[in-house]
Motif scaffolding. Structure first.
Motif, PDB file in Angstrom:
ATOM      1  N   LEU A  13      -5.238   5.234   4.866  1.00  0.00           N
ATOM      2  CA  LEU A  13      -5.029   4.441   6.055  1.00  0.00           C
ATOM      3  C   LEU A  13      -6.006   4.966   7.095  1.00  0.00           C
ATOM      4  O   LEU A  13      -6.064   6.168   7.337  1.00  0.00           O
ATOM      5  CB  LEU A  13      -3.592   4.629   6.564  1.00  0.00           C
ATOM      6  N   VAL A  14      -6.764   4.079   7.722  1.00  0.00           N
ATOM      7  CA  VAL A  14      -7.859   4.541   8.574  1.00  0.00           C
ATOM      8  C   VAL A  14      -7.747   3.966   9.987  1.00  0.00           C
ATOM      9  O   VAL A  14      -7.908   2.777  10.200  1.00  0.00           O
ATOM     10  CB  VAL A  14      -9.219   4.143   7.956  1.00  0.00           C
ATOM     11  N   VAL A  15      -7.439   4.826  10.940  1.00  0.00           N
ATOM     12  CA  VAL A  15      -7.505   4.454  12.356  1.00  0.00           C
ATOM     13  C   VAL A  15      -8.891   4.785  12.835  1.00  0.00           C
ATOM     14  O   VAL A  15      -9.387   5.882  12.545  1.00  0.00           O
ATOM     15  CB  VAL A  15      -6.566   5.317  13.231  1.00  0.00           C
ATOM     16  N   MET A  68      -6.427   8.835   7.994  1.00  0.00           N
ATOM     17  CA  MET A  68      -7.715   9.319   8.499  1.00  0.00           C
ATOM     18  C   MET A  68      -7.880   8.787   9.919  1.00  0.00           C
ATOM     19  O   MET A  68      -7.802   7.579  10.139  1.00  0.00           O
ATOM     20  CB  MET A  68      -8.804   8.773   7.579  1.00  0.00           C
ATOM     21  N   GLU A 127       2.406   6.493  13.807  1.00  0.00           N
ATOM     22  CA  GLU A 127       3.815   6.232  13.470  1.00  0.00           C
ATOM     23  C   GLU A 127       3.926   5.498  12.128  1.00  0.00           C
ATOM     24  O   GLU A 127       4.724   5.862  11.258  1.00  0.00           O
ATOM     25  CB  GLU A 127       4.459   5.385  14.578  1.00  0.00           C
ATOM     26  N   PHE A 128       3.096   4.482  11.974  1.00  0.00           N
ATOM     27  CA  PHE A 128       3.120   3.689  10.728  1.00  0.00           C
ATOM     28  C   PHE A 128       2.785   4.574   9.523  1.00  0.00           C
ATOM     29  O   PHE A 128       3.464   4.530   8.489  1.00  0.00           O
ATOM     30  CB  PHE A 128       2.119   2.531  10.857  1.00  0.00           C
ATOM     31  N   TRP A 146       3.310  -1.965  20.342  1.00  0.00           N
ATOM     32  CA  TRP A 146       1.930  -2.399  20.125  1.00  0.00           C
ATOM     33  C   TRP A 146       1.871  -3.855  19.674  1.00  0.00           C
ATOM     34  O   TRP A 146       1.038  -4.637  20.147  1.00  0.00           O
ATOM     35  CB  TRP A 146       1.280  -1.477  19.078  1.00  0.00           C
ATOM     36  N   VAL A 151      -3.187   9.481   2.525  1.00  0.00           N
ATOM     37  CA  VAL A 151      -4.010  10.081   3.573  1.00  0.00           C
ATOM     38  C   VAL A 151      -4.067   9.164   4.794  1.00  0.00           C
ATOM     39  O   VAL A 151      -4.288   7.965   4.660  1.00  0.00           O
ATOM     40  CB  VAL A 151      -5.447  10.328   3.049  1.00  0.00           C
ATOM     41  N   GLY A 211      -2.201   2.117  20.722  1.00  0.00           N
ATOM     42  CA  GLY A 211      -2.699   1.682  19.424  1.00  0.00           C
ATOM     43  C   GLY A 211      -2.780   2.807  18.414  1.00  0.00           C
ATOM     44  O   GLY A 211      -2.322   2.673  17.274  1.00  0.00           O
ATOM     45  N   VAL A 222      -5.800  -1.002  10.174  1.00  0.00           N
ATOM     46  CA  VAL A 222      -5.796   0.328   9.557  1.00  0.00           C
ATOM     47  C   VAL A 222      -5.455   0.273   8.069  1.00  0.00           C
ATOM     48  O   VAL A 222      -5.621   1.273   7.354  1.00  0.00           O
ATOM     49  CB  VAL A 222      -4.756   1.248  10.236  1.00  0.00           C
ATOM     50  N   GLN A 244       0.822  -1.202   0.000  1.00  0.00           N
ATOM     51  CA  GLN A 244       0.000   0.000   0.000  1.00  0.00           C
ATOM     52  C   GLN A 244       0.859   1.257   0.000  1.00  0.00           C
ATOM     53  O   GLN A 244       1.994   1.225   0.481  1.00  0.00           O
ATOM     54  CB  GLN A 244      -0.938  -0.008   1.198  1.00  0.00           C
ATOM     55  N   ALA A 245       0.310   2.326  -0.530  1.00  0.00           N
ATOM     56  CA  ALA A 245       0.995   3.616  -0.509  1.00  0.00           C
ATOM     57  C   ALA A 245      -0.030   4.737  -0.390  1.00  0.00           C
ATOM     58  O   ALA A 245      -0.116   5.624  -1.242  1.00  0.00           O
ATOM     59  CB  ALA A 245       1.836   3.794  -1.775  1.00  0.00           C
ATOM     60  N   PRO A 246      -0.822   4.713   0.676  1.00  0.00           N
ATOM     61  CA  PRO A 246      -1.868   5.738   0.810  1.00  0.00           C
ATOM     62  C   PRO A 246      -1.255   7.105   1.055  1.00  0.00           C
ATOM     63  O   PRO A 246      -0.180   7.210   1.644  1.00  0.00           O
ATOM     64  CB  PRO A 246      -2.657   5.270   2.029  1.00  0.00           C
ATOM     65  N   SER A 251      -1.268   5.738  18.491  1.00  0.00           N
ATOM     66  CA  SER A 251       0.065   6.280  18.199  1.00  0.00           C
ATOM     67  C   SER A 251       0.839   5.350  17.269  1.00  0.00           C
ATOM     68  O   SER A 251       1.607   5.801  16.411  1.00  0.00           O
ATOM     69  CB  SER A 251       0.844   6.489  19.505  1.00  0.00           C
ATOM     70  N   ALA A 252       0.626   4.043  17.420  1.00  0.00           N
ATOM     71  CA  ALA A 252       1.274   3.098  16.511  1.00  0.00           C
ATOM     72  C   ALA A 252       0.808   3.333  15.077  1.00  0.00           C
ATOM     73  O   ALA A 252       1.606   3.320  14.132  1.00  0.00           O
ATOM     74  CB  ALA A 252       0.970   1.660  16.948  1.00  0.00           C
ATOM     75  N   ALA A 253      -0.485   3.570  14.918  1.00  0.00           N
ATOM     76  CA  ALA A 253      -1.021   3.819  13.571  1.00  0.00           C
ATOM     77  C   ALA A 253      -0.455   5.110  12.988  1.00  0.00           C
ATOM     78  O   ALA A 253      -0.122   5.190  11.805  1.00  0.00           O
ATOM     79  CB  ALA A 253      -2.549   3.875  13.623  1.00  0.00           C
TER      80      ALA A 253
END
Lengths: 220, 220, 220, 220
Positions: A64-66, A42, A90-91, B134, A40, A84, B46, A36-38, A86-88
């Motif tokens: 990418l949606v958290v 969200m 960071e990713f 995480w 945005v 959780g 995500v 993937q290469a989003p 913050s991990a998203a």
């Protein structure tokens, strides 16, 4: 197997397979192969009425949606707990290098309503009250001073939902590597608020602090 | 306002307004007035390629969706930290009384890949390494013993993604009020794994511990 | 049964049942019980690339759609032959009392191309050459004088497609009861031309005789 | 321009542009460049509730669609009149060499109802009664003997709709070049009947002459 997946999910999946997946299977296969290469990130609410992919008609691979209760971003806490959201972040920011981070709030938010109720009644969250503890993230928001017992509850709820978005943007900016990217122009932050009652979407103007209806789209 | 919402989001939203929202605006207005009452809690990743509402063709209001890196459920920790995923589970199970909780994993999961890389290389997560910390949620999974340097990496990755789903189901069952509802028959737990490369969906048979392709749907 | 419906149609129908029909089944049931009341008659081409319901994202019940080769309207001929298109126009205008009649042409029209080829080569349609005979409907169009051997074929083809739309509008106005409704303001006629190569839609301005790109929509 | 395209069409088109066309614009561009090559000819009704592309979730380019009142095929008449439906059949079978020709009828058909009313009341179509004249195509259908004043009107209407489909298949087989292709196995004919009240689709078994519910689809 004692329990089977509910029939509604089986049928919905079958519908997806025979309509959208059939039409886009090459796109899915490419995304599987290439990764993937989003562009945005969200941050949205778990609410069943506000799926970002639906509201923005997103393609697979676009955002990418958290999703957590009330679309909150906690402050940067570099300790050894599970973070959780913050991990998203960071990713999305460090690994995928998204260009936009959007905090998307909405009307009728149950998490905000619970916070408001507790706030008005002076209730304190006990350990193990996960929603109440989680909602404490927005407690520092000075705008919350506007919450008042005499006010129009709907207006007050909307004001608090929007204050929470501003607080989450503030918290996003406590992540040092995120701020760096914002400063360099590699990342832009946005706050938006959706009202499913009539479909309106408002966008935060950070200069004025106000949420304004989206301008009409260019026709392309 | 310095930055405007990216044009792609403005146009996607405009498309939603003029197609799906137009068609379903009464449904959205009812959901706004009556509140949500989803029967399904979905714990999903995500990842931009696996939106549950798309894959299950869900209507607005049908599923509460938590999304975090690698669709993990942390164990029950009734302390005063922020527990975003646990807050969503509490909201879904205690307040909305959903009938189904589904942990939905997928192929090509970046969080699982990061965990596997760290695991193979013996790296330890430092404070502030949010993704690595995480992902420690799945460290207790004994199935992870199968992760081995000589194995087929893709097969290994899939095995680990599925082990993570089993671990999340175990963790779900550390929430006392959730277990109670499962025992009474009010709640059912499910594990599923989606492969976007070919669109297959596998469902965990908890008796055998194996993920099996979804049976073909009844035609209705 | 010797032959079964092709699998592609079975699966497509199954997809419809499990996605759109599921979502709109109440609407379909109401339409079945109450009968249709479309406000638009669309005269479109049989071409597989220009389905009006797709291009206008039409709901079930919104437009009555006649489709024939090259979206032609023959002149009013009150004899005892079979007049399929005239029957549809009568049904739409006299029985359903639609408010709009739209002749929708498109680029790359095979019927127009066949007419143009025959025209350039001086071929005459023989009895039983159904396409060639049918295309004679546009022969009276004086604009066709612009068809010339030296011209840019694509430009010429587009000009002829648009001339055919104007001729069909002229022919629509040979139906006495239709003209009456147009004069009274109960019915409006429109000509549009769609180019699937880039998605543009042009609308005929009858004052100037020119096809102009659609104005951008208001955002609602 | 005196009249503008109705706002509903402008918005629907805008929705198409921003959702489906955006997603499939490469496919549309390829179809524009390469020309169409549908494998299916669909003879369907003008009725606003039974768009074949919707009911079969068809992609652009998949089916050539003729639509006239009551989805009729007239007999082969190689004279010099305008034969719109025969032109479409010629184009589909002779030029595009479709593999399947499908006559698709439906419940609540207004054309069939008009025919039945006239039939019961002994009315004769006058020249210029376009619908009545057009519906005479099915008069030779011997099955129509079952139409009777005392019968259940709904059952009777359905029987007549299905008799009309059988008659149209008979008429298709009066086109010599079509029969030739059917005999060689290059073309298959199908009759189907859709009921929008509950979404069922029935397929004609020509051996028994009966319309049977579609078998459930294989899951792919």
């Amino acid at each position: 197997m004692r329990h089977r997946l509910p029939n509604r999910l089986v049928e919905g999946y079958s519908g997806f397979r025979q309509t959208r997946f059939r039409r886009e299977k090459d796109h899915y296969a490419e995304l599987a192969a290439a990764g993937q290469a989003p562009e945005v990130l969200m941050v949205a609410c778990v609410d069943s009425r506000v799926a970002p992919e639906v509201i923005f008609d997103a393609d697979a691979g676009e955002m990418l949606v958290v999703r957590n209760v009330a679309n909150l971003v906690p402050p940067y806490q570099p300790d050894s707990n599970y973070h959780g959201t913050s991990a998203a972040i960071e990713f999305a920011v460090q690994v995928l290098e998204v260009k936009h981070a959007v905090v998307m709030g909405h009307a009728s938010c149950g998490g905000i309503r619970a916070f408001r109720d507790n706030h008005l009644k002076g209730r304190v969250a006990a350990p193990g009250d996960f929603v109440a503890q989680w909602m404490e993230i927005i407690a520092p928001a000075t705008e919350l001073a506007l919450v008042c017992e005499g006010c129009d509850p709907l207006e007050d709820q909307h004001a608090m939902e929007q204050a929470a978005i501003r607080q989450s943007l503030r918290n996003l900016r406590t992540f040092p590597w995120l701020v760096e990217r914002e400063r360099s122009g590699a990342l832009q932050l946005h706050g938006i608020w959706f009202d499913m009652a009539d479909g309106t979407l408002r966008e935060l103007d950070e200069a004025s602090g106000r949420f304004q209806p989206l301008q009409r789209p260019r026709f392309t």
